[in-house]
Scaffold this motif. Structure first.
Motif, short mmCIF file in Angstrom:
data_model
loop_
_atom_site.label_atom_id
_atom_site.label_comp_id
_atom_site.label_asym_id
_atom_site.label_seq_id
_atom_site.Cartn_x
_atom_site.Cartn_y
_atom_site.Cartn_z
N MET A 160 0.83 -1.19 0.00
CA MET A 160 0.00 0.00 0.00
C MET A 160 0.87 1.25 0.00
O MET A 160 1.90 1.31 0.67
N ARG A 161 0.43 2.23 -0.76
CA ARG A 161 1.04 3.56 -0.74
C ARG A 161 -0.09 4.56 -0.49
O ARG A 161 -1.26 4.29 -0.79
N SER A 162 0.25 5.72 0.04
CA SER A 162 -0.79 6.74 0.24
C SER A 162 -0.16 8.11 0.32
O SER A 162 1.01 8.26 0.69
N LYS A 163 -0.96 9.09 -0.02
CA LYS A 163 -0.56 10.49 0.15
C LYS A 163 -1.81 11.33 0.33
O LYS A 163 -2.91 10.93 -0.04
N THR A 164 -1.61 12.53 0.91
CA THR A 164 -2.73 13.36 1.32
C THR A 164 -2.96 14.50 0.34
O THR A 164 -2.03 15.21 -0.05
N LYS A 165 -4.23 14.67 -0.03
CA LYS A 165 -4.64 15.79 -0.89
C LYS A 165 -5.57 16.70 -0.08
O LYS A 165 -6.53 16.22 0.53
#
Length: 338
Positions: free
Chosen positions: A20-25
């Motif tokens: 899993m990868r994630s980033k915030t918008k």
């Protein structure tokens, strides 16, 4: 003017086990609705999903949940697309043939909670072993139960996020736990397992732990249970069949495609599917009523209800991609000659 934090979650291109990868918008005056989540992009060359000269990949939102740990936050599950908008080769969700949500899935996700300092499951002493398994399953009390605080917080987070979370229990091995999720629709089931995994993994950052989804993290030769992700599944046919013959025909449809299933049922699964510790050998295929040593178990409740219910494929490993597991099961069930 309000601002919301949208955590975009996706699966990278590592093979055979994706991460899993994630980033915030940050979005202003966000409605909280999926249709208002914009398509976003990321550097695919850093996740083994593109080359440096053509690095952009797209994130297409497919499910949204309130983030229970962040103020004005949302968890956005996404599919990875190529720059031209077509599904990326790493996108298992796009391959699921269940647009009418006729397939229902209940996944039983097992895992080990590992101490980052010792690199051992909780309850394991450095340089030795805890008492043999037997008293850990569904145990209570500090002697045999390890990690309850984080497990309880994870359950609370999943429920607060709106996941159809169905239960938790400590498993057979020391430091091993399980949670269960159910969803109507194969894609939704995959979405919810991945979001539940995300919440669990993120929680470990506060404890100095990490989650090991390896199906045999203690080694193949050790007398400890491995971890699976048992897949309970049904469609209209299974839920209404009323016929032992129909169930047997569906089970038999799995026999000629064993290799195709094993190929997407998780890395290192041969270490777990040995014919011991409530598994069937990876080289065999079988099914039976209430048989936890079979490849596919026919639940006794299904039989008692007049052959109306579901089946359980016990082979998927704990590190398997639920999208790929569900997609393969859907394809095989639909191929049954009924």
């Amino acid at each position: 003017m309000s601002k919301s934090k949208l955590e975009y979650i996706w699966l990278d291109g590592y093979k055979p086990t994706q991460n899993m990868r994630s980033k915030t918008k940050i979005e202003e005056n966000f409605s909280g609705k999926l249709e208002d989540c914009p398509i976003w992009s990321f550097d695919g060359s850093s996740t083994r999903q593109a080359t440096g000269d053509k690095s952009d990949c797209l994130l297409k939102p497919v499910a949204i949940y309130p983030d229970p740990a962040r103020k004005d936050g949302y968890l956005v599950m996404t599919e990875v697309l190529n720059a031209d908008g077509t599904p990326h080769e790493s996108n298992g969700r796009a391959t699921i043939d269940d647009d009418d949500n006729d397939f229902w899935f209940g996944f039983e996700q097992e895992y080990f909670i590992m101490d980052r300092k010792t690199q051992l499951p909780l309850g394991f002493p450095v340089g030795g072993y805890p008492a043999p398994q037997g008293l850990y399953y569904c145990s209570v009390g500090g002697r045999n139960t390890h990690g309850r605080e984080i497990v309880e917080r994870h359950a609370d987070y999943c429920i607060a996020a709106g996941l159809n979370f169905e239960g938790i229990n400590q498993e057979v091995a020391c430091g091993q736990w399980e949670f269960q999720l159910f969803a109507k629709g194969a894609k939704k089931a995959g979405d919810e397992i991945w979001v539940a995994r995300y919440l669990l993994d993120r929680l470990t950052e506060e404890y100095g732990y990490y989650i090991d989804y390896h199906p045999k993290p203690l080694g193949q030769d050790m007398d400890w249970n491995g971890s699976g992700m048992h897949a309970n599944f049904s469609n209209t046919t299974l839920r209404t069949a009323g016929s032992k013959e129909v169930y047997e025909k569906i089970c038999e449809a799995f026999r000629p495609v064993v290799e195709e299933h094993i190929a997407v049922y998780g890395e290192f699964n041969e270490q777990r599917l040995t014919g011991q510790h409530e598994t069937q050998s990876i080289h065999e295929f079988s099914y039976g009523i209430s048989d936890r040593g079979a490849s596919i178990r026919i639940p006794i409740i299904t039989v008692e209800k007049g052959w109306k219910g579901w089946l359980e494929d016990r082979r998927p490993a704990s590190n398997a991609d639920p999208y790929k597991v569900a997609g393969r099961i859907v394809k095989t069930v639909k191929s049954a000659k009924i």
